[in-house]
Design an enzyme around this catalytic site. Structure first.
Site, short mmCIF file in Angstrom:
data_model
loop_
_atom_site.label_atom_id
_atom_site.label_comp_id
_atom_site.label_asym_id
_atom_site.label_seq_id
_atom_site.Cartn_x
_atom_site.Cartn_y
_atom_site.Cartn_z
N LYS A 228 0.85 -1.20 0.00
CA LYS A 228 0.00 0.00 0.00
C LYS A 228 0.89 1.25 0.00
O LYS A 228 2.11 1.15 0.21
CB LYS A 228 -0.92 -0.02 1.22
CG LYS A 228 -0.19 0.02 2.55
CD LYS A 228 -1.16 -0.26 3.70
CE LYS A 228 -0.43 -0.24 5.03
NZ LYS A 228 -1.30 -0.64 6.13
N TYR B 124 17.19 29.79 8.94
CA TYR B 124 16.02 30.55 9.39
C TYR B 124 15.87 30.50 10.90
O TYR B 124 16.04 29.43 11.51
CB TYR B 124 14.74 29.98 8.76
CG TYR B 124 14.59 30.28 7.29
CD1 TYR B 124 14.47 31.58 6.83
CD2 TYR B 124 14.54 29.23 6.38
CE1 TYR B 124 14.31 31.84 5.48
CE2 TYR B 124 14.37 29.48 5.01
CZ TYR B 124 14.26 30.80 4.58
OH TYR B 124 14.10 31.05 3.24
#
Ligand code: PLP
Length: 369
Positions: A35, A256
């Site tokens: 899956k 950042y």
């Protein structure tokens, strides 16, 4: 020249891990769970390594069609069954086996016109409380299904919530056994964690095991155990290269939010991988990473396209890491050093499953045969 990031799928490792699952499963047959596009590996890319499985288990009809297109003629199981009545036509056409977890799915089957009766896996909710008939309603669901001409063989399945942890599976096994004891048919209960931890018990191995993460070298009970403990190999490597090196002085910050401050002079490398590649933004300073096969750590915030790595361990070892040096985010470096995906997942507060499945579309993928 393309951006240097690349994911590599290791066919031999898939084969090895499938064999490992088989050892745990004893004489039970093994579903390879594919899956989520084979846990992010790509069904077509993973197929070569998994074709020795006894069957493939997936969720989407489209995944089942892709398996048939690859030439797979053996069993395919839809783990959640069908989502609407017309899906049953494709089940008939492609001979798909499917789970039945609710009354609506039985109604749809009863109204389905088919020449070829279906094999179904009747799902019990033995405590997970996601899908399935509870123990009290299980037998009446079975009786309804067995009266349908559209159904030829009924097997029994349930799914464990705690096969990887301290609560274990005994309570769910007891509920499952009590309700299915005298019913004729094959049984499937185990996921990867149950295969690794509980399959000494023949009732847990049952007739089919559903092996997912173990095939992809992920460890369901990490950090209690690691991939070396269970003898699993990484099947996906995410690697890139350094685009730049920065020499920092004490007080200099990285990235950042300036979340990392250099305590003294040090070198960092800037790697071409960011959260838009599927690398988790949640990874804090200190997340393990390999540079030229040497284990080091990330520093500062992960940005969209880049992240920074500490080059101190390489300098200490007298290694001249610089622009172009290989950075392994998880998997196997070209020198053979391994960084298990579970280590990175733990730092990000998640599990290896999520990182594999989240590999971004923009990352090119190679298959190493
Ligand atoms: C995903 C899934 C599995 C496989 O789980 P792993 O932990 O990856 O082994 C097995 N059974 C069902 C019903 C599933 O949905």
């Amino acid at each position: 020249m393309p951006r240097p990031i690349l994911a590599t799928i290791h066919t031999a490792a898939l084969r090895h891990n499938l064999e490992r699952a088989r050892q745990g499963a004893g004489s039970a047959r093994v579903w390879a769970v594919v899956k989520a596009n084979a846990y992010g590996h790509g069904i077509e890319r993973a197929f070569a390594g998994l074709r020795a499985a006894d069957g493939f288990a997936c969720l989407d009809l489209q995944e089942a069609e892709r398996l048939r297109a690859l030439g797979w003629r053996g069993p395919i199981l839809l783990l959640e069954g069908v989502f609407e009545p017309r899906d049953l036509e494709l089940c008939s056409r492609l001979s798909l086996w499917h789970a039945v977890h609710c009354d609506a799915q039985i109604d749809w089957l009863a109204a389905h016109k088919t020449q070829a009766p279906h094999r179904v896996f009747l799902k019990m909710n033995s405590g997970m409380n996601r899908l399935g008939f509870g123990p009290a309603r299980y037998r009446s669901a079975w009786a309804r299904l067995s009266a349908l001409p559209q159904v030829d063989e009924i097997s029994f399945m349930t799914h464990f919530s705690d096969a990887d942890g301290p609560r274990g599976i005994a309570h769910q096994m007891a509920a499952f056994q009590a309700a299915t004891e005298d019913l004729p048919g094959e049984r499937s209960v185990s996921n990867s964690a149950a295969v690794l931890r509980h399959a000494q018990d023949a009732q847990v191995r049952a007739d089919w095991v559903r092996a997912g993460i173990v095939l992809y070298g992920g460890v369901p009970d990490y950090p209690e155990h690691d991939s070396a403990h269970w003898g699993l190999q990484p099947t996906m490597t995410l690697a890139t290269r350094l685009l730049a090196v920065q020499e920092l002085q004490a007080g200099d910050t990285v990235g950042y939010g300036s979340s990392f401050t250099a305590p003294g002079p040090m070198a960092i490398g800037v790697a071409a991988c960011g959260y838009a590649d599927g690398y988790p933004r949640h990874c804090p300073t200190g997340t393990p990473v390999l540079v030229d096969g040497v284990r080091t750590r990330t520093v500062g915030r992960v940005s969209m396209d880049m992240l920074a790595v500490d080059l101190t361990p390489l300098r200490q070892a007298g290694r001249a890491a610089g622009m172009g040096s290989e950075v392994t985010l998880w998997g196997r470096s070209s020198q053979g050093a391994v960084l298990p995906i579970d280590d990175v997942a733990l730092a990000a507060g998640t599990i290896g499953y999520e990182l594999m499945c989240a590999l971004a579309q923009r990352v090119p993928v190679a298959v190493d045969e």
